[in-house]
Design a protein around this motif. Structure first.
Motif, mmCIF file in Angstrom:
data_model
loop_
_atom_site.group_PDB
_atom_site.id
_atom_site.type_symbol
_atom_site.label_atom_id
_atom_site.label_comp_id
_atom_site.label_asym_id
_atom_site.label_seq_id
_atom_site.Cartn_x
_atom_site.Cartn_y
_atom_site.Cartn_z
ATOM 1 N N ARG A 143 0.528 -13.046 6.719
ATOM 2 C CA ARG A 143 0.438 -12.707 8.323
ATOM 3 C C ARG A 143 0.319 -10.766 7.300
ATOM 4 O O ARG A 143 0.722 -10.552 6.965
ATOM 5 C CB ARG A 143 2.071 -12.729 7.962
ATOM 6 C CG ARG A 143 3.152 -12.157 9.187
ATOM 7 C CD ARG A 143 4.237 -12.107 8.870
ATOM 8 N NE ARG A 143 5.224 -12.063 7.691
ATOM 9 C CZ ARG A 143 5.763 -10.838 7.724
ATOM 10 N NH1 ARG A 143 5.164 -9.886 8.223
ATOM 11 N NH2 ARG A 143 5.689 -10.743 6.927
ATOM 12 N N LEU A 144 -0.140 -10.322 8.699
ATOM 13 C CA LEU A 144 -0.704 -8.992 8.456
ATOM 14 C C LEU A 144 0.369 -7.829 8.312
ATOM 15 O O LEU A 144 1.221 -9.119 9.459
ATOM 16 C CB LEU A 144 -1.905 -8.476 9.490
ATOM 17 C CG LEU A 144 -2.835 -9.480 9.459
ATOM 18 C CD1 LEU A 144 -4.279 -9.311 10.546
ATOM 19 C CD2 LEU A 144 -3.872 -9.144 7.939
ATOM 20 N N ASN A 145 0.486 -7.115 8.346
ATOM 21 C CA ASN A 145 1.147 -6.145 8.227
ATOM 22 C C ASN A 145 2.507 -5.488 7.715
ATOM 23 O O ASN A 145 2.529 -5.311 8.495
ATOM 24 C CB ASN A 145 0.822 -5.431 10.409
ATOM 25 C CG ASN A 145 -0.539 -5.886 10.626
ATOM 26 O OD1 ASN A 145 -1.833 -4.913 9.934
ATOM 27 N ND2 ASN A 145 -0.554 -6.461 11.917
ATOM 28 N N ARG A 146 2.700 -6.580 7.034
ATOM 29 C CA ARG A 146 3.792 -6.816 6.382
ATOM 30 C C ARG A 146 4.669 -5.549 5.644
ATOM 31 O O ARG A 146 5.564 -5.249 5.177
ATOM 32 C CB ARG A 146 3.688 -8.580 5.587
ATOM 33 C CG ARG A 146 2.970 -7.790 4.034
ATOM 34 C CD ARG A 146 3.070 -9.392 3.368
ATOM 35 N NE ARG A 146 2.729 -10.137 3.904
ATOM 36 C CZ ARG A 146 2.178 -11.745 3.946
ATOM 37 N NH1 ARG A 146 3.396 -11.785 2.612
ATOM 38 N NH2 ARG A 146 2.217 -12.858 4.141
ATOM 39 N N TYR A 147 3.589 -4.808 5.147
ATOM 40 C CA TYR A 147 4.153 -3.708 4.748
ATOM 41 C C TYR A 147 3.847 -2.042 5.300
ATOM 42 O O TYR A 147 4.415 -1.046 4.989
ATOM 43 C CB TYR A 147 3.894 -3.515 3.235
ATOM 44 C CG TYR A 147 3.842 -4.225 1.852
ATOM 45 C CD1 TYR A 147 5.298 -4.831 2.167
ATOM 46 C CD2 TYR A 147 2.400 -5.357 1.701
ATOM 47 C CE1 TYR A 147 5.597 -5.695 1.222
ATOM 48 C CE2 TYR A 147 3.295 -6.505 1.157
ATOM 49 C CZ TYR A 147 4.412 -6.615 0.616
ATOM 50 O OH TYR A 147 4.534 -7.509 -0.167
ATOM 51 N N GLU A 148 3.350 -2.036 6.952
ATOM 52 C CA GLU A 148 3.612 -1.274 7.755
ATOM 53 C C GLU A 148 4.777 -0.750 7.592
ATOM 54 O O GLU A 148 5.735 -1.150 7.519
ATOM 55 C CB GLU A 148 2.692 -1.976 9.278
ATOM 56 C CG GLU A 148 1.491 -1.866 9.020
ATOM 57 C CD GLU A 148 0.710 -0.946 8.982
ATOM 58 O OE1 GLU A 148 1.022 0.928 9.410
ATOM 59 O OE2 GLU A 148 -0.979 -0.801 9.091
ATOM 60 N N TYR A 198 0.267 -1.708 0.441
ATOM 61 C CA TYR A 198 -0.427 -0.025 0.110
ATOM 62 C C TYR A 198 0.714 0.981 -0.048
ATOM 63 O O TYR A 198 0.484 2.366 -0.854
ATOM 64 C CB TYR A 198 -0.941 -0.083 1.462
ATOM 65 C CG TYR A 198 -1.897 0.990 1.176
ATOM 66 C CD1 TYR A 198 -2.901 1.742 0.587
ATOM 67 C CD2 TYR A 198 -1.122 2.437 2.166
ATOM 68 C CE1 TYR A 198 -3.485 2.709 0.636
ATOM 69 C CE2 TYR A 198 -1.519 3.289 2.449
ATOM 70 C CZ TYR A 198 -2.914 3.635 1.843
ATOM 71 O OH TYR A 198 -3.629 4.939 1.787
ATOM 72 N N TYR A 199 1.864 1.141 1.294
ATOM 73 C CA TYR A 199 2.370 3.137 1.334
ATOM 74 C C TYR A 199 3.858 2.557 0.058
ATOM 75 O O TYR A 199 3.679 3.932 -0.711
ATOM 76 C CB TYR A 199 3.247 2.580 2.217
ATOM 77 C CG TYR A 199 3.065 1.863 3.440
ATOM 78 C CD1 TYR A 199 2.129 3.122 4.380
ATOM 79 C CD2 TYR A 199 1.768 0.800 3.959
ATOM 80 C CE1 TYR A 199 1.565 3.504 5.207
ATOM 81 C CE2 TYR A 199 1.330 1.289 4.950
ATOM 82 C CZ TYR A 199 1.233 2.152 6.483
ATOM 83 O OH TYR A 199 -0.383 2.039 6.651
ATOM 84 N N SER A 200 4.100 2.324 -0.884
ATOM 85 C CA SER A 200 5.020 2.069 -1.750
ATOM 86 C C SER A 200 3.989 1.729 -2.698
ATOM 87 O O SER A 200 4.677 3.247 -3.663
ATOM 88 C CB SER A 200 5.509 0.721 -2.140
ATOM 89 O OG SER A 200 6.549 1.157 -1.368
ATOM 90 N N THR A 201 2.905 2.340 -3.656
ATOM 91 C CA THR A 201 1.599 2.292 -4.327
ATOM 92 C C THR A 201 1.307 3.401 -4.325
ATOM 93 O O THR A 201 1.311 4.387 -5.529
ATOM 94 C CB THR A 201 0.444 1.672 -4.358
ATOM 95 O OG1 THR A 201 1.789 -0.187 -4.057
ATOM 96 C CG2 THR A 201 -0.333 1.058 -5.599
ATOM 97 N N VAL A 202 0.600 4.333 -3.164
ATOM 98 C CA VAL A 202 0.119 5.411 -2.813
ATOM 99 C C VAL A 202 1.580 6.480 -3.037
ATOM 100 O O VAL A 202 1.210 7.000 -3.835
ATOM 101 C CB VAL A 202 -0.631 5.648 -1.323
ATOM 102 C CG1 VAL A 202 -0.109 7.026 -1.579
ATOM 103 C CG2 VAL A 202 -1.557 4.337 -1.631
ATOM 104 N N LYS A 203 2.883 5.579 -2.802
ATOM 105 C CA LYS A 203 3.936 7.224 -2.951
ATOM 106 C C LYS A 203 4.130 7.057 -4.493
ATOM 107 O O LYS A 203 4.206 8.323 -4.699
ATOM 108 C CB LYS A 203 4.748 7.317 -2.023
ATOM 109 C CG LYS A 203 4.703 7.004 -0.309
ATOM 110 C CD LYS A 203 5.659 6.358 -0.299
ATOM 111 C CE LYS A 203 5.550 6.290 1.789
ATOM 112 N NZ LYS A 203 7.054 6.513 2.219
#
Length: 295
Positions: A258-263, A104-109
């Protein structure tokens, strides 16, 4: 991107409308009740589901969702967890026959670098934007008197966040109420777990009361025609298909994830919090696009 171009053109048209009409009562092109269509594809057929959003209930959440839709973030994602009362989506795809989580974070940036705009409402305490949205629900400070329209009922469109376990780090948020419930201060230092909604959402498909969910997740829209487009549309198609399966064949595959792996916080992305998804792998429920019809 093409969607962003259309949004910018829309803004230009709105500005022109103000200049030409010069009406004192014209408050801009955004409304209290934007309208969207989520376009699904299942078993070779297309299904459009229309929703009315509520800026009265959840202004930041609505803005966040619309910006992601305009940037094309949701295109090609899937319903990654199919339950009797929930359609969970907005953050996963199927690639080479396997479930894949979007970073998510890399994609949005990257989308931002391409010219898309994402309104910020949550930052780290050193003012690093997190591209998340302030959770607009009761247990997070949005009192019942601010939520006047939508609750968990059949057709509710809800923004959600993944389990953060015992993590309780601090962040700074911009309150949607302008500080009315915070002594006039629009900024509030609070805990991250309930201010961490990214792109994930679900449609609630039950008539059962869900007061606890209302307290902890933001209902920001409602299906315009639940019976016609969901109950007798997409959901019926799924149910009809499952009836054709042999007794020992399941429509979904259980996947432990596994959750939150891209937090952005190491305590979360290096953790071991997981969940079990019921993933339609063989017959996927694909979100082909999310179209904004009215701003």
């Amino acid at each position: 991107m093409k969607k962003n171009l259309f949004r910018r053109l829309g803004t230009v048209i709105c500005t022109a409308a103000v200049s030409v009409s010069a009406l004192a009562m014209f408050a801009g092109c955004s409304t209290k009740h934007p309208e969207i269509t989520i376009n699904y594809e299942f078993d070779g057929k297309k299904y459009a589901v229309d929703y009315v959003l509520s800026r009265n209930d959840a202004p930041q959440t609505v803005q966040h969702f619309i910006e992601l839709a305009n940037a094309g973030f949701y295109d090609g994602t899937i319903i990654h967890d199919y339950r009797s009362s929930f359609l969970y989506g907005g953050g996963y795809k199927i690639e080479n026959g396997e479930l894949t989580e979007i970073d998510y974070y890399s994609t949005v940036k990257t989308l931002e670098e391409e010219g898309n705009t994402f309104t910020q409402s949550v930052w780290t305490l050193d003012d690093t934007p997190l591209y998340t949205v302030y959770g607009e629900f009761f247990s997070n400070g949005t009192r019942n008197q601010y939520r006047t329209e939508n609750y968990h009922k059949a057709g509710a469109l809800v923004m959600y966040y993944t389990d953060k376990g015992n993590y309780n780090g601090d962040v700074k948020v911009l309150r949607a109420d302008g500080g009315k419930g915070n002594g006039g201060n629009p900024y509030q230092e609070t805990k991250y777990p309930k201010n961490s909604a990214t792109s994930l959402f679900y449609t609630y498909t039950s008539t059962a009361s869900q007061g606890t969910l209302d307290d902890n997740y933001s209902v920001f829209g409602m299906a315009k025609d639940y019976e016609g487009q969901l109950e007798n549309g997409l959901l019926k198609a799924i149910n009809d298909y499952t009836k054709t399966l042999a007794e020992d064949v399941s429509f979904t595959t259980e996947i432990n994830w596994r959750l939150n792996r891209y937090e952005p916080f190491e305590a979360l992305n290096k953790g071991d919090i997981d969940a079990t998804f019921n993933v339609p792998l063989e017959k996927q429920i694909v979100i082909t696009s999310v179209k904004v019809n009215k701003y």
